[in-house]
Motif scaffolding. Structure first.
Motif, PDB file in Angstrom:
ATOM      1  N   GLY A   1      -9.690  20.442 -42.745  1.00  0.00           N
ATOM      2  CA  GLY A   1      -9.667  19.034 -41.214  1.00  0.00           C
ATOM      3  C   GLY A   1      -9.835  20.172 -40.463  1.00  0.00           C
TER       4      GLY A   1
ATOM      5  N   SER B   1      -5.615  17.348 -35.481  1.00  0.00           N
ATOM      6  CA  SER B   1      -4.193  16.285 -36.361  1.00  0.00           C
ATOM      7  C   SER B   1      -4.144  15.555 -35.822  1.00  0.00           C
TER       8      SER B   1
ATOM      9  N   HIS C   1      -9.834   7.309 -46.364  1.00  0.00           N
ATOM     10  CA  HIS C   1      -9.478   7.450 -47.136  1.00  0.00           C
ATOM     11  C   HIS C   1      -8.225   8.167 -46.841  1.00  0.00           C
TER      12      HIS C   1
ATOM     13  N   GLU D   1      -4.516   9.642 -47.589  1.00  0.00           N
ATOM     14  CA  GLU D   1      -4.979  10.946 -48.073  1.00  0.00           C
ATOM     15  C   GLU D   1      -3.225  11.484 -48.712  1.00  0.00           C
TER      16      GLU D   1
ATOM     17  N   LEU E   1      -7.555  10.199 -43.221  1.00  0.00           N
ATOM     18  CA  LEU E   1      -8.466  10.546 -42.642  1.00  0.00           C
ATOM     19  C   LEU E   1      -9.240   9.942 -42.392  1.00  0.00           C
TER      20      LEU E   1
ATOM     21  N   GLY F   1     -12.421  14.163 -41.793  1.00  0.00           N
ATOM     22  CA  GLY F   1     -11.990  14.466 -42.397  1.00  0.00           C
ATOM     23  C   GLY F   1     -10.663  15.459 -41.328  1.00  0.00           C
TER      24      GLY F   1
ATOM     25  N   GLY G   1      -7.117  14.640 -40.690  1.00  0.00           N
ATOM     26  CA  GLY G   1      -5.605  13.924 -40.642  1.00  0.00           C
ATOM     27  C   GLY G   1      -4.922  13.111 -39.003  1.00  0.00           C
TER      28      GLY G   1
ATOM     29  N   ASP H   1      -1.484  10.722 -39.013  1.00  0.00           N
ATOM     30  CA  ASP H   1      -1.166  10.568 -39.405  1.00  0.00           C
ATOM     31  C   ASP H   1      -0.072   9.083 -39.177  1.00  0.00           C
TER      32      ASP H   1
END
Length: 121
Positions: free
Chosen positions: A62, A65, A89, A91, A107, A111, A113, A115
């Motif tokens: 990745g 984030s 996706h 995760e 994601l 790709g 991240g 949260d």
């Protein structure tokens, strides 16, 4: 953030509540205002290469984030379900983290991240 598919990235971040101008999907550079005066800037790989010919995507996973604070634990679950249903996706499925948050990770199209979290009651 450098993105490989502007349309997919704009659609993803709009689902998280960010506002991009109409037609942003077809642009090489777009911006969304964030709270506190910050901005999220998205640039296509092609746009970056137009001024930095030697640019290459980072290797090893990745790229960055981000975190999205939800109104409460139920919104974490609902937003996670909505994103996964849309093909995003998953995760980490939503769970009650030991640090006192309902927490999940998806994601973005490149790709990165993202949260999803909310304080537990």
């Amino acid at each position: 953030m450098v993105v490989s598919d502007m349309a997919a990235s704009v659609a993803f971040y709009r689902r998280l509540g960010l506002v991009f101008p109409d037609g942003a999907e077809a642009e090489g550079h777009v911006e969304a205002e964030l709270p506190g005066g910050m901005r999220l800037l998205l640039d296509t790989e092609e746009a970056v290469r137009s001024f930095h010919a030697g640019w290459r995507p980072p290797s090893g996973g990745g790229r960055t984030s981000l975190a999205v604070r939800c109104e409460g634990p139920a919104e974490v679950d609902a937003l996670f379900a909505e994103l996964v249903e849309a093909g995003v996706h998953a995760e980490l499925k939503p769970w009650d983290a030991v640090w006192g948050q309902r927490y999940a990770v998806v994601l973005d199209p490149d790709g990165n991240g993202v949260d999803l979290f909310a304080p537990l009651p």
